[in-house]
Scaffold this motif. Structure first.
Motif, PDB file in Angstrom:
ATOM      1  N   LEU A 149      14.312   6.330   6.332  1.00  0.00           N
ATOM      2  CA  LEU A 149      13.112   6.767   5.625  1.00  0.00           C
ATOM      3  C   LEU A 149      12.632   8.137   6.075  1.00  0.00           C
ATOM      4  O   LEU A 149      11.941   8.840   5.336  1.00  0.00           O
ATOM      5  N   ARG A 150      13.005   8.526   7.305  1.00  0.00           N
ATOM      6  CA  ARG A 150      12.570   9.815   7.854  1.00  0.00           C
ATOM      7  C   ARG A 150      13.041  10.998   7.004  1.00  0.00           C
ATOM      8  O   ARG A 150      12.443  12.059   7.023  1.00  0.00           O
ATOM      9  N   PHE A 151      14.120  10.803   6.249  1.00  0.00           N
ATOM     10  CA  PHE A 151      14.624  11.888   5.404  1.00  0.00           C
ATOM     11  C   PHE A 151      13.717  12.161   4.209  1.00  0.00           C
ATOM     12  O   PHE A 151      13.751  13.245   3.626  1.00  0.00           O
ATOM     13  N   GLU A 152      12.889  11.161   3.826  1.00  0.00           N
ATOM     14  CA  GLU A 152      12.041  11.333   2.651  1.00  0.00           C
ATOM     15  C   GLU A 152      10.548  11.246   2.937  1.00  0.00           C
ATOM     16  O   GLU A 152       9.736  11.665   2.116  1.00  0.00           O
ATOM     17  N   ILE A 153      10.195  10.684   4.082  1.00  0.00           N
ATOM     18  CA  ILE A 153       8.781  10.523   4.427  1.00  0.00           C
ATOM     19  C   ILE A 153       8.521  11.220   5.756  1.00  0.00           C
ATOM     20  O   ILE A 153       9.193  10.941   6.747  1.00  0.00           O
ATOM     21  N   GLU A 154       7.547  12.113   5.786  1.00  0.00           N
ATOM     22  CA  GLU A 154       7.278  12.889   7.009  1.00  0.00           C
ATOM     23  C   GLU A 154       6.403  12.145   7.998  1.00  0.00           C
ATOM     24  O   GLU A 154       6.667  12.138   9.196  1.00  0.00           O
ATOM     25  N   SER A 155       5.351  11.525   7.511  1.00  0.00           N
ATOM     26  CA  SER A 155       4.371  10.899   8.391  1.00  0.00           C
ATOM     27  C   SER A 155       4.928   9.658   9.074  1.00  0.00           C
ATOM     28  O   SER A 155       5.395   8.728   8.408  1.00  0.00           O
ATOM     29  N   PRO A 156       4.886   9.598  10.410  1.00  0.00           N
ATOM     30  CA  PRO A 156       5.331   8.388  11.122  1.00  0.00           C
ATOM     31  C   PRO A 156       4.559   7.137  10.698  1.00  0.00           C
ATOM     32  O   PRO A 156       5.125   6.053  10.621  1.00  0.00           O
ATOM     33  N   THR A 157       3.266   7.306  10.417  1.00  0.00           N
ATOM     34  CA  THR A 157       2.448   6.171   9.970  1.00  0.00           C
ATOM     35  C   THR A 157       2.943   5.642   8.631  1.00  0.00           C
ATOM     36  O   THR A 157       3.077   4.424   8.426  1.00  0.00           O
ATOM     37  N   ASN A 158       3.245   6.552   7.712  1.00  0.00           N
ATOM     38  CA  ASN A 158       3.720   6.129   6.392  1.00  0.00           C
ATOM     39  C   ASN A 158       5.140   5.563   6.447  1.00  0.00           C
ATOM     40  O   ASN A 158       5.483   4.680   5.661  1.00  0.00           O
ATOM     41  N   ILE A 159       5.939   6.072   7.383  1.00  0.00           N
ATOM     42  CA  ILE A 159       7.270   5.491   7.597  1.00  0.00           C
ATOM     43  C   ILE A 159       7.121   4.042   8.035  1.00  0.00           C
ATOM     44  O   ILE A 159       7.791   3.140   7.506  1.00  0.00           O
ATOM     45  N   ARG A 160       6.241   3.818   8.999  1.00  0.00           N
ATOM     46  CA  ARG A 160       6.039   2.456   9.517  1.00  0.00           C
ATOM     47  C   ARG A 160       5.509   1.534   8.420  1.00  0.00           C
ATOM     48  O   ARG A 160       6.004   0.408   8.262  1.00  0.00           O
ATOM     49  N   LYS A 161       4.527   1.999   7.643  1.00  0.00           N
ATOM     50  CA  LYS A 161       3.960   1.166   6.576  1.00  0.00           C
ATOM     51  C   LYS A 161       5.010   0.810   5.526  1.00  0.00           C
ATOM     52  O   LYS A 161       5.121  -0.333   5.089  1.00  0.00           O
ATOM     53  N   SER A 208       0.793  -1.229   0.000  1.00  0.00           N
ATOM     54  CA  SER A 208       0.000   0.000   0.000  1.00  0.00           C
ATOM     55  C   SER A 208       0.827   1.281   0.000  1.00  0.00           C
ATOM     56  O   SER A 208       0.293   2.370   0.162  1.00  0.00           O
ATOM     57  N   ARG A 209       2.141   1.148  -0.173  1.00  0.00           N
ATOM     58  CA  ARG A 209       3.013   2.325  -0.247  1.00  0.00           C
ATOM     59  C   ARG A 209       3.935   2.181  -1.451  1.00  0.00           C
ATOM     60  O   ARG A 209       4.353   1.076  -1.795  1.00  0.00           O
ATOM     61  N   ASN A 210       4.229   3.298  -2.096  1.00  0.00           N
ATOM     62  CA  ASN A 210       5.175   3.237  -3.210  1.00  0.00           C
ATOM     63  C   ASN A 210       6.594   3.040  -2.691  1.00  0.00           C
ATOM     64  O   ASN A 210       6.944   3.484  -1.596  1.00  0.00           O
ATOM     65  N   LEU A 211       7.401   2.338  -3.460  1.00  0.00           N
ATOM     66  CA  LEU A 211       8.768   2.011  -3.073  1.00  0.00           C
ATOM     67  C   LEU A 211       9.753   2.611  -4.068  1.00  0.00           C
ATOM     68  O   LEU A 211       9.418   2.831  -5.228  1.00  0.00           O
ATOM     69  N   LYS A 212      10.973   2.835  -3.593  1.00  0.00           N
ATOM     70  CA  LYS A 212      12.049   3.305  -4.456  1.00  0.00           C
ATOM     71  C   LYS A 212      13.174   2.282  -4.429  1.00  0.00           C
ATOM     72  O   LYS A 212      13.379   1.591  -3.427  1.00  0.00           O
ATOM     73  N   LEU A 213      13.908   2.217  -5.527  1.00  0.00           N
ATOM     74  CA  LEU A 213      14.981   1.237  -5.632  1.00  0.00           C
ATOM     75  C   LEU A 213      16.025   1.418  -4.538  1.00  0.00           C
ATOM     76  O   LEU A 213      16.524   0.446  -3.976  1.00  0.00           O
ATOM     77  N   GLN A 214      16.339   2.683  -4.200  1.00  0.00           N
ATOM     78  CA  GLN A 214      17.355   2.923  -3.168  1.00  0.00           C
ATOM     79  C   GLN A 214      16.874   2.467  -1.790  1.00  0.00           C
ATOM     80  O   GLN A 214      17.688   2.077  -0.944  1.00  0.00           O
ATOM     81  N   TRP A 215      15.564   2.481  -1.556  1.00  0.00           N
ATOM     82  CA  TRP A 215      15.049   1.970  -0.286  1.00  0.00           C
ATOM     83  C   TRP A 215      15.199   0.454  -0.218  1.00  0.00           C
ATOM     84  O   TRP A 215      15.564  -0.097   0.828  1.00  0.00           O
ATOM     85  N   LEU A 216      14.912  -0.210  -1.313  1.00  0.00           N
ATOM     86  CA  LEU A 216      15.089  -1.664  -1.373  1.00  0.00           C
ATOM     87  C   LEU A 216      16.557  -2.030  -1.210  1.00  0.00           C
ATOM     88  O   LEU A 216      16.894  -2.986  -0.506  1.00  0.00           O
ATOM     89  N   ASN A 217      17.427  -1.247  -1.835  1.00  0.00           N
ATOM     90  CA  ASN A 217      18.866  -1.490  -1.681  1.00  0.00           C
ATOM     91  C   ASN A 217      19.309  -1.296  -0.236  1.00  0.00           C
ATOM     92  O   ASN A 217      20.176  -2.016   0.258  1.00  0.00           O
ATOM     93  N   LYS A 218      18.703  -0.331   0.430  1.00  0.00           N
ATOM     94  CA  LYS A 218      19.072  -0.050   1.820  1.00  0.00           C
ATOM     95  C   LYS A 218      18.729  -1.221   2.736  1.00  0.00           C
ATOM     96  O   LYS A 218      19.546  -1.615   3.587  1.00  0.00           O
TER      97      LYS A 218
END
Length: 235
Positions: A40-52, A8-18
């Motif tokens: 993830l906090r550097f790119e996503i503000e919402s704590p809920t969306n960070i967790r998801k 339910s959240r979009n992903l980036k290749l660098q996040w998968l690499n991380k």
């Protein structure tokens, strides 16, 4: 029982690499969570969306699923040795983790066989037919499309209209892993040589599985039925 969407959240290749980087450091599960939260906090503000987002990444690379026992160790070894092929390896792990990603890829692959342009409206209609018109799926489709764009599997020509962006995979070990994972998640038993080299699940990739590679790889079994070569997986 309805299938769970999950992605339910979009992903980036660098996040998968991380997350792979953290797994390869042999960190404990809680340590991976903490470091992903910070990253993830550097790119996503919402704590809920960070967790998801974190949980989706961990579901792909950390948590066990029906296929992880057969895919994870090989995937980690491949990505360590051939980081330039991280995208198709992540792709395979996403197929193993999320049935909705499997169905999305299958649909796009089928559509791309007959048309150059993939429209979002067509795709939504076909996915709703398979999964039902659920609110979670409605929101997930846009996130999935954003992920496919971020992974450069699709390019957006204009709003709601896409075309497939092909990637050439020439490493035989990576190709074997791709075909093996595809056969695991599809679970159709036997495949022709043509079918394993043109799978809808692997639609953005140009690859060639050679017969010599199949013979040398103990994961595959080859038989001849009616003069046609068929391939299956060994248990």
């Amino acid at each position: 029982m309805a299938k769970m969407v999950g992605l339910s959240r979009n992903l980036k290749l660098q996040w998968l690499n991380k997350v792979v980087e953290l797994v390869l450091e042999d960190l404990k599960e809680e340590e991976i969570k903490e470091q992903l939260n910070e990253y993830l906090r550097f790119e996503i503000e919402s704590p809920t969306n960070i967790r998801k987002t974190r949980e989706i990444l961990m579901n792909i690379w950390v948590y066990d699923n029906n296929y992880s026992g057969k895919t994870k160790m090989t995937a980690l070894e491949l990505i360590r040795n051939y980081p330039e092929y991280s995208m198709p390896i992540h792709w395979c792990m996403m197929l193993a983790a999320y049935p909705v990603f499997v169905d999305m890829c299958k649909l796009i692959g089928k559509m791309a066989e007959f048309q150059d342009e993939i429209t979002l409206s067509q795709l939504k209609l076909k996915l709703f037919d398979e999964w039902g018109e659920r609110t979670t799926l409605y929101h997930s489709i846009d996130k999935l499309m954003a992920t496919l764009k971020a992974m450069e599997a699709l390019a957006c020509d204009k709003p709601g209209k896409y075309h497939v962006n092909k990637h050439r995979i020439s490493n035989s070990k990576v190709v074997s892993f791709m075909v093996y994972t595809m056969m695991l998640v599809d679970d159709s038993g036997y495949y022709t040589f043509t079918e394993i080299n043109s799978s809808n699940y692997l639609y953005p990739f140009e690859y060639r599985m050679e017969k010599e590679t199949l013979l040398a790889d103990g994961r595959f079994a080859m038989n001849n039925f009616g003069g046609e070569l068929s391939i299956s997986l060994n248990d």
